[in-house]
Design an enzyme around this catalytic site. Structure first.
Site, PDB file in Angstrom:
ATOM      1  N   GLY A   1      58.759  -9.104  17.243  1.00  0.00           N
ATOM      2  CA  GLY A   1      58.835 -10.529  17.563  1.00  0.00           C
ATOM      3  C   GLY A   1      59.925 -11.192  16.743  1.00  0.00           C
ATOM      4  O   GLY A   1      60.830 -10.520  16.246  1.00  0.00           O
ATOM      5  N   LEU A   2      59.834 -12.505  16.595  1.00  0.00           N
ATOM      6  CA  LEU A   2      60.897 -13.205  15.874  1.00  0.00           C
ATOM      7  C   LEU A   2      61.098 -12.641  14.476  1.00  0.00           C
ATOM      8  O   LEU A   2      62.226 -12.362  14.063  1.00  0.00           O
ATOM      9  CB  LEU A   2      60.573 -14.691  15.786  1.00  0.00           C
ATOM     10  CG  LEU A   2      60.751 -15.459  17.086  1.00  0.00           C
ATOM     11  CD1 LEU A   2      60.329 -16.900  16.912  1.00  0.00           C
ATOM     12  CD2 LEU A   2      62.197 -15.397  17.552  1.00  0.00           C
TER      13      LEU A   2
ATOM     14  N   GLY B   1      60.025  -9.669  13.180  1.00  0.00           N
ATOM     15  CA  GLY B   1      60.366  -8.245  13.172  1.00  0.00           C
ATOM     16  C   GLY B   1      61.771  -7.974  13.679  1.00  0.00           C
ATOM     17  O   GLY B   1      62.536  -7.198  13.077  1.00  0.00           O
TER      18      GLY B   1
ATOM     19  N   SER C   1      52.674 -26.805  26.085  1.00  0.00           N
ATOM     20  CA  SER C   1      53.348 -27.135  24.829  1.00  0.00           C
ATOM     21  C   SER C   1      52.992 -28.491  24.268  1.00  0.00           C
ATOM     22  O   SER C   1      52.835 -29.480  24.985  1.00  0.00           O
ATOM     23  CB  SER C   1      54.859 -27.100  25.052  1.00  0.00           C
ATOM     24  OG  SER C   1      55.515 -27.736  23.974  1.00  0.00           O
TER      25      SER C   1
ATOM     26  N   ARG D   1      47.860 -30.965  15.168  1.00  0.00           N
ATOM     27  CA  ARG D   1      47.032 -30.243  16.132  1.00  0.00           C
ATOM     28  C   ARG D   1      45.556 -30.239  15.782  1.00  0.00           C
ATOM     29  O   ARG D   1      44.705 -30.410  16.661  1.00  0.00           O
ATOM     30  CB  ARG D   1      47.543 -28.796  16.230  1.00  0.00           C
ATOM     31  CG  ARG D   1      48.912 -28.746  16.828  1.00  0.00           C
ATOM     32  CD  ARG D   1      49.488 -27.358  16.820  1.00  0.00           C
ATOM     33  NE  ARG D   1      50.753 -27.376  17.561  1.00  0.00           N
ATOM     34  CZ  ARG D   1      51.538 -26.331  17.726  1.00  0.00           C
ATOM     35  NH1 ARG D   1      51.207 -25.171  17.196  1.00  0.00           N
ATOM     36  NH2 ARG D   1      52.659 -26.433  18.409  1.00  0.00           N
TER      37      ARG D   1
ATOM     38  N   HIS E   1      44.977 -20.544  19.037  1.00  0.00           N
ATOM     39  CA  HIS E   1      46.403 -20.393  19.299  1.00  0.00           C
ATOM     40  C   HIS E   1      47.145 -19.598  18.221  1.00  0.00           C
ATOM     41  O   HIS E   1      47.978 -18.754  18.505  1.00  0.00           O
ATOM     42  CB  HIS E   1      47.012 -21.797  19.415  1.00  0.00           C
ATOM     43  CG  HIS E   1      48.475 -21.802  19.665  1.00  0.00           C
ATOM     44  ND1 HIS E   1      49.048 -21.112  20.706  1.00  0.00           N
ATOM     45  CD2 HIS E   1      49.497 -22.414  19.021  1.00  0.00           C
ATOM     46  CE1 HIS E   1      50.356 -21.313  20.688  1.00  0.00           C
ATOM     47  NE2 HIS E   1      50.652 -22.075  19.670  1.00  0.00           N
TER      48      HIS E   1
ATOM     49  N   GLU F   1      53.894 -14.534  11.369  1.00  0.00           N
ATOM     50  CA  GLU F   1      52.487 -14.936  11.462  1.00  0.00           C
ATOM     51  C   GLU F   1      51.575 -13.959  10.719  1.00  0.00           C
ATOM     52  O   GLU F   1      50.456 -14.305  10.330  1.00  0.00           O
ATOM     53  CB  GLU F   1      52.062 -15.045  12.938  1.00  0.00           C
ATOM     54  CG  GLU F   1      50.704 -15.717  13.124  1.00  0.00           C
ATOM     55  CD  GLU F   1      50.287 -15.863  14.583  1.00  0.00           C
ATOM     56  OE1 GLU F   1      51.133 -15.644  15.475  1.00  0.00           O
ATOM     57  OE2 GLU F   1      49.119 -16.198  14.847  1.00  0.00           O
TER      58      GLU F   1
END
Lengths: 667, 248
Positions: free
Chosen positions: A43-44, A46, A285, A338, A430, A454
């Site tokens: 992902g971003l 990695g 979003s 959130r 999420h 994350e």
């Protein structure tokens, strides 16, 4: 109970990162060629780490369980990425981004890490633009920004509702360039199933080739886990179906402490569930809250009329609507963070104002924005005395331009047209702020084992602000880890290649093999999904948006019992030596069944409310989360002892030297 | 609704496959196509049979992993959706639905409906990037203004999810739409212009090496593309390719 050494550098917070970079060990370019690094996850975090490490000269091996590194779930991030560029001239600065993030995280993040994140944020945007990431632009050709929840400036860069996709493809392309050069070896459809320690250091992994089923040994001088979050412990979440905790959990079982597992983000704007067959939830979003107003009817009679289909939401008068976020939080309105927005939706729905059949939905309404944009557009297009219909049409075009793909997703899933009738939304799991504990260098408690994105716990405290996940993933991968890893690897320039023929590799491989064979040979009567769904229900009901002592204790007992049942009665079809998606799922759910219990234990132990963690016992008179800074201003880092309920707690005290601890207020 | 599914089953890359028939009952029209497949698989598992293997991950139409050829169309009868976003309300009670994997030489079947699309990765590796290293000192992101129109066109091309529906839709199994989307994105931006010539030549070479077919301009790819990538991109790539070929 011990105190953890976070290795935060000395000096004022604004100088820490620069000083640290100036003083840590560096590996010279010729020696980097002698060093191997494994990166798990593409992902971003990695992909960006793989690309940057390879550019610097390290030999990188990257693993992903998907059929291509471009599928990693960062791809699904919609709204945007924050950066303190101050392009909008609204007074933004590194300090302000730092402050907003610490406050947004309800003062449960490490100051030094968050400051560094804010500091490198601007470089991320420069880097991505240089790679050809097509961010949204204004007519003058410069980059556009929008606002996100919990802040008072416009610092979010975006590419329609597909920002994650564009950033991930940027990182994927940078990594592809290194694959082409032979500096990154990519292993698609490979899943890490255990971490191998040699002399107490992380020196490799056992991975399963998901096509052939073969177990493979891979060695390196350091292992980077960029394996994402564990939201799927709830079964239903906005995570991809394959997102899982296994890599992180296996590292945890080998000695990496797991920090703040109970910090989970329940995102306020997701499409409500429609039935028991549901396999996942879809996010809408947060950027939609820039233009959408959230409401429920003021009166119960209208709620009932809407639920039974006798009344359309568009027919309800303004006076009969309760814009509850605007009412409760006049300063931030629909753009509260959130956790606050999610709890407010739950409060209204619990009070009986939910607008769909299940009673678990609120409206997100774009009419006001459509009419506002439409008038503006009519004005600039020199249309005099436009009709309402004309204005609406022009406004809908503007909205389509901004959020077209999100509206399309919504329409495809619900069969409702959100341009004409308000969207229905409800909170869903999420993102997980908790994760492997890491020090300032992003190293876990296992020497040589790093966690990025994350998968680590470090930057978001108890609640992540919107558009900060992309920022953190890329900050870790492009600008932090490639430097800090050198501090550890500098000792390995003469080590030479790590052999995979050692007893350690052999023993770990055998562990994995036994585990998989036990699952296949179990021949029970219930499917893996059966257990996963049950686990998810317990998690959602008792460890979800509101948690209390009694429920958490029940959850721990129920999960433990479910785990025992799983090992007695799970049925996994097929064999070990073949492409077997059910076996993959079984191994992941087995680990979720352990994590779930630790998660509940952590939530029980933290007898305060903070950010996404809401303990019913700890709230203000107005029902807001009430922190307890005297007793809980620390990171909970859990050590594996063989049983989740008996994990050892280690504390890292959080010191706030630059930001004053205050009860969060968005009023 | 009740349906009859005819599904391609193939044990391994080398084994011979066949279409098998499975009835499914009580399918809700609000289910996604993949949730309907979950129902079938749960039933198969409960009967002790092997479930149907299929690729899927994000289930929100963006990762590009799901890939079913449904009733003769990649991603099924709806437009601008992936299989995971196709909903059962597009079908009727009593329908028979044929489900096959992508069919292309460059996408060999691994099992049942799962194919190997690593050829796409190799095409990107041949040049689908701008050669910049990570640096905290690259020039400011706003240093080069980019006309909004070009930025938007580049973005539209960049929304390709790499699912391979274009290849599956094409009678020649051509990958022109996929390759041209990346070539277009980067050639429309000043950052990509520097390497534009090498890029288009290298990527097309790799595309040919992988065994994708030629383009005969039927346009099926653009119709079936879940992200509605435009045929204009193919025109743009052909222009880039021609100019690169004569000037190199």
């Amino acid at each position: 109970m011990s105190t953890l050494d976070s290795k935060i550098p000395e000096g004022p917070v604004a100088d820490k990162w620069t000083n640290h970079k100036n003083h840590i060990n560096v590996v010279n370019p010729a020696n980097k060629r002698l060093i191997d690094v494994i990166v798990v996850g593409s992902g971003l975090a990695g992909a960006s780490a793989s690309a940057s490490l390879a550019e610097m000269g390290y030999n990188v091996k990257t693993f992903c369980f998907q059929d291509s590194p471009r599928r990693a779930h960062s791809i699904a991030a919609q709204g945007g990425i924050n950066a303190a560029k101050n392009y909008q001239n609204d007074g933004d600065s590194t300090y302000r981004l730092f402050y907003d993030t610490v406050k947004g995280g309800d003062y449960r993040a490490r100051e030094a890490n968050v400051y560094r994140l804010a500091e490198v944020s601007a470089s991320i945007i420069d880097q991505c633009v240089a790679q050809g990431v097509p961010f949204a632009r204004e007519y003058g050709g410069l980059l556009d920004n929008r606002s996100f929840g919990g802040v008072l400036v416009s610092r979010t860069f975006y590419a329609k509702g597909q920002t994650g996709q564009q950033l991930l493809l940027g990182a994927y392309s940078a990594m592809s360039r290194q694959i082409n050069k032979g500096k990154v070896t990519m292993y698609n459809r490979h899943e890490m199933l255990d971490l191998v320690l040699v002399d107490g250091k992380a020196r490799g992994i056992i991975a399963r080739n998901l096509v052939t089923g073969e177990l493979e040994r891979h060695s390196a001088h350091a292992v980077v886990l960029a394996t994402g979050g564990y939201g799927n412990v709830f079964y239903l979440s906005t995570n991809a179906m394959g997102s899982n905790v296994t890599a992180a959990w296996r590292a945890h079982r080998r000695g990496a402490y797991f920090a703040n597992p109970c910090y989970t983000q329940i995102h306020p704007t997701c499409i409500p569930r429609s039935g028991d067959y549901q396999s996942k939830l879809t996010l809408m979003s947060e950027s939609l809250r820039n233009d959408g107003r959230i409401w429920v009817p003021k009166h119960k009679k209208d709620v009932e009329a809407i639920r039974s289909g006798k009344l359309k939401p568009t027919d309800l008068k303004e006076n009969d609507r309760d814009y509850y976020l605007e009412r409760r939080y006049p300063a931030f309105g629909n753009l509260v963070p959130r956790d606050v927005a999610s709890r407010a939706a739950k409060e209204r729905c619990d009070a009986g104002f939910g607008v769909n059949k299940t009673g678990e939905a609120v409206y997100l309404d774009f009419t006001a924005a459509i009419m506002r944009y439409g008038s503006e557009k009519a004005h600039t297009s020199h249309i005099h005395n436009p009709t309402d219909a004309q204005i609406r049409e022009l406004g809908e075009k503007v909205i389509e331009n901004k959020y077209g793909n999100l509206f399309q997703i919504y329409e495809k899933i619900t069969d409702d047209n959100p341009y004409k009738t308000p969207m229905m939304i409800y909170p869903a799991v999420h993102y997980t702020m908790g994760g492997l504990w890491v020090d300032y260098n992003l190293m876990t408690t296992i020497p040589g084992c790093y966690a990025a994105g994350e998968a680590n716990f470090s930057d978001h405290g108890a609640n992540r602000l919107g558009a900060s996940a992309l920022m953190q993933g890329l900050a870790d991968g492009y600008f932090v880890l490639p430097y800090t890893i050198g501090d550890f690897l500098a000792d390995d320039i003469r080590t030479g290649e790590i052999s995979t023929e050692s007893p350690e590799f052999e023993a770990t491989e055998k562990d994995v093999k036994d585990r998989l064979e036990a699952l296949i040979n179990n021949k029970g009567s219930k499917s893996v999904d059966h257990f996963h769904k049950r686990l998810g229900k317990v998690m959602w009901d008792k460890v979800g948006m509101a948690r209390k002592t009694e429920g958490l204790k029940e959850a721990m007992a129920e999960i433990k019992q479910m785990r025992e049942e799983f090992y007695k009665d799970v049925f996994v079809p097929g064999t070990v030596d073949e492409f077997n998606p059910e076996l993959e799922k079984a191994a992941r759910v087995a680990d979720f069944l352990e994590l779930g219990e630790l998660f509940a234990k952590d939530a029980l132990d933290r007898n305060e409310s903070c950010g996404g963690h809401f303990r019913e016992e700890s709230q203000t008179e107005e029902g807001e989360a009430k922190r307890d800074d005297v007793n809980f201003a620390f990171v909970s880092a859990w050590e594996w002892t063989g049983n989740p309920s008996e994990s050892n707690l280690h504390k890292e005290d959080l010191k706030f030297e630059n930001i004053e601890l205050k009860q969060r207020s968005y009023k | 609704m009740n349906l009859t599914l005819k599904i391609w089953r193939q044990k391994s890359p080398s084994s011979k496959g066949e279409m098998k028939t499975y009835p499914v009952k009580d399918i809700s029209e609000d289910m996604s196509f993949l949730e309907m497949m979950d129902v079938l698989n749960e039933e198969l598992i409960n009967k002790g049979e092997e479930p149907v293997a299929f690729d899927h991950d994000c289930r929100e139409g963006i990762c590009g992993m799901c890939s079913m050829y449904i009733n003769g169309e990649p991603h099924g009868p709806d437009r601008a959706v992936t299989t995971c976003q196709l909903h059962m309300r597009k079908f009727n009670d009593g329908d028979t639905i044929h489900i096959e994997p992508w069919r292309a030489n460059a996408f060999p079947v691994l099992k049942d409906l799962v194919v190997d699309r690593s050829s796409f990765d190799r095409v990107i590796q041949a040049g689908g990037y701008v050669s910049v290293n990570t640096s905290g000192n690259s020039q400011d992101a706003n240093a080069i203004p980019i006309p909004k129109e070009n930025a938007d066109l580049a973005f539209d091309a960049a929304t390709c999810i790499g699912c391979g529906a274009c290849v599956a839709a094409c009678k020649n199994a051509s990958a022109m739409l996929f390759v041209s989307a990346k070539v277009s994105q980067l050639s429309l931006l000043p950052q990509g212009e520097v390497e534009a010539k090498d890029r288009v030549l290298n990527m097309i070479d790799q595309m040919d090496d992988e065994g994708f077919g030629n383009c005969t301009n039927t346009g099926a790819c653009a119709i079936e593309c879940p992200k509605e990538i435009s045929l204009d991109n193919i025109a743009r790539m052909n222009r880039e390719y021609l100019s690169a070929s004569v000037s190199k």
